[in-house]
Motif scaffolding. Structure first.
Motif, PDB file in Angstrom:
ATOM      1  N   ARG A 138       5.699  -2.787   4.779  1.00 55.81           N
ATOM      2  CA  ARG A 138       5.112  -1.642   5.311  1.00 55.81           C
ATOM      3  C   ARG A 138       6.331  -0.801   6.156  1.00 55.81           C
ATOM      4  O   ARG A 138       7.046  -1.404   6.791  1.00 55.81           O
ATOM      5  N   LEU A 139       6.259   0.409   5.790  1.00 49.09           N
ATOM      6  CA  LEU A 139       7.588   1.218   6.540  1.00 49.09           C
ATOM      7  C   LEU A 139       7.058   1.811   7.804  1.00 49.09           C
ATOM      8  O   LEU A 139       5.915   2.099   8.133  1.00 49.09           O
ATOM      9  N   ALA A 140       8.103   1.756   8.708  1.00 50.06           N
ATOM     10  CA  ALA A 140       8.023   2.314  10.081  1.00 50.06           C
ATOM     11  C   ALA A 140       7.719   3.652   9.915  1.00 50.06           C
ATOM     12  O   ALA A 140       6.709   4.329  10.704  1.00 50.06           O
ATOM     13  N   ASP A 141       8.001   4.451   9.030  1.00 50.42           N
ATOM     14  CA  ASP A 141       7.559   5.924   8.981  1.00 50.42           C
ATOM     15  C   ASP A 141       6.650   5.845   7.403  1.00 50.42           C
ATOM     16  O   ASP A 141       7.147   5.992   6.284  1.00 50.42           O
ATOM     17  N   PRO A 142       5.455   5.886   7.607  1.00 52.64           N
ATOM     18  CA  PRO A 142       4.431   5.849   6.744  1.00 52.64           C
ATOM     19  C   PRO A 142       4.531   7.082   5.522  1.00 52.64           C
ATOM     20  O   PRO A 142       4.093   7.092   4.435  1.00 52.64           O
ATOM     21  N   VAL A 159      14.358  -1.645  11.519  1.00 50.73           N
ATOM     22  CA  VAL A 159      14.632  -0.316  12.511  1.00 50.73           C
ATOM     23  C   VAL A 159      14.618  -0.991  14.003  1.00 50.73           C
ATOM     24  O   VAL A 159      13.775  -1.639  14.430  1.00 50.73           O
ATOM     25  N   GLY A 160      15.480  -0.519  14.826  1.00 51.32           N
ATOM     26  CA  GLY A 160      15.711  -1.144  16.250  1.00 51.32           C
ATOM     27  C   GLY A 160      14.542  -0.696  16.947  1.00 51.32           C
ATOM     28  O   GLY A 160      14.153   0.765  16.762  1.00 51.32           O
ATOM     29  N   GLY A 161      14.230  -1.353  18.047  1.00 53.21           N
ATOM     30  CA  GLY A 161      13.341  -0.755  18.948  1.00 53.21           C
ATOM     31  C   GLY A 161      13.670   0.301  19.745  1.00 53.21           C
ATOM     32  O   GLY A 161      13.034   1.089  20.463  1.00 53.21           O
ATOM     33  N   SER A 209       9.752  -8.476   8.074  1.00 49.70           N
ATOM     34  CA  SER A 209       8.601  -7.432   7.910  1.00 49.70           C
ATOM     35  C   SER A 209       7.528  -8.019   8.965  1.00 49.70           C
ATOM     36  O   SER A 209       6.459  -7.256   9.149  1.00 49.70           O
ATOM     37  N   LEU A 210       7.453  -9.460   9.214  1.00 50.99           N
ATOM     38  CA  LEU A 210       6.701 -10.077   9.943  1.00 50.99           C
ATOM     39  C   LEU A 210       6.928  -9.658  11.537  1.00 50.99           C
ATOM     40  O   LEU A 210       6.046  -9.830  12.515  1.00 50.99           O
ATOM     41  N   SER A 211       8.043  -9.356  11.898  1.00 50.77           N
ATOM     42  CA  SER A 211       8.619  -9.350  13.379  1.00 50.77           C
ATOM     43  C   SER A 211       9.049  -7.712  13.584  1.00 50.77           C
ATOM     44  O   SER A 211       8.919  -7.428  14.665  1.00 50.77           O
TER      45      SER A 211
END
Length: 219
Positions: A138-142, A159-161, A209-211
């Motif tokens: 799943r992408l950070a930007d849907p 993608v960094g927090g 992708s889990l974290s």
């Protein structure tokens, strides 16, 4: 007058002789005619071919199918097709497809092949080797999923927090094999992107992708 009678007599005699020629001569002619007919018939059958003998059963789509659909028996039908037109990997029994997920859109009547369905054959074909795996992300930007298409080549990044964390490339040249359909209404779910990757890269992407959120860049 007598000479004329002799001529007429010979003419009638010749005609009678032709009508009463030996049976073997007529039989030979009949045999030759029959042989010629059989040769022409054999040539015609060779050109035409035995259509029924050349046909094989293949599984085709009974209706237009959308990516991500899990196939049921009513989605499929068995259609006879000329053996010379059957594509490689074509399925011959509906049981080979029922319960599997369609990787891309398929039109009604389209032949269902092994690479049309999510599975090891599709993964191997996408990565060009036997160690292919399919990974859902799943992408950070849907909204990026709106422009992704089956067959696209992408790199997968973390993608960094925060701004101090640099993004990191997890995998290069992943092949998009499925983008889930966009749902309408209030209760919309996140869209899933399925990527085909070699086994090592697939394991890395699946764990990441889990974290954390992931992003892709297009080739």
């Amino acid at each position: 007058m007598q000479r004329r009678r002799d001529i007429l007599s010979r003419t009638y005699g010749d005609r009678l002789a032709r009508l009463t020629r030996p049976g073997w001569a007529r039989t030979t002619l009949a045999r030759r005619t029959a042989a010629g007919v059989l040769v022409l018939l054999a040539f015609f059958l060779l050109i035409r071919g035995d259509r029924d003998a050349d046909e094989v059963p293949v599984v085709t789509a009974a209706r237009d199918l959308t990516p991500g659909r899990v196939l049921v028996s009513s989605d499929l039908r068995v259609t006879p097709m000329s053996a010379g037109l059957v594509p490689a990997g074509a399925l011959s029994a509906p049981g080979d497809a029922i319960g599997h997920t369609v990787a891309g859109p398929a039109r009604s009547g389209e032949v269902m092949t092994d690479v049309r369905l999510l599975g090891p054959r599709l993964a191997a074909a996408a990565v060009g080797g036997p160690d292919g795996r399919v990974v859902p992300i799943r992408l950070a930007d849907p909204e990026v999923t709106d422009v992704l298409r089956v067959g696209d080549r992408v790199d997968v990044l973390t993608v960094g927090g925060d701004r101090s964390t640099e993004p990191r490339v997890l995998a290069s040249s992943a092949t998009v094999v499925l983008v889930s359909e966009k749902e309408s209404g209030r209760a919309t779910r996140e869209r899933v992107v399925m990527l085909a990757l070699p086994v090592d890269a697939a394991t890395t992407v699946a764990a990441a992708s889990l974290s954390g959120a992931l992003a892709v860049t297009f080739h």
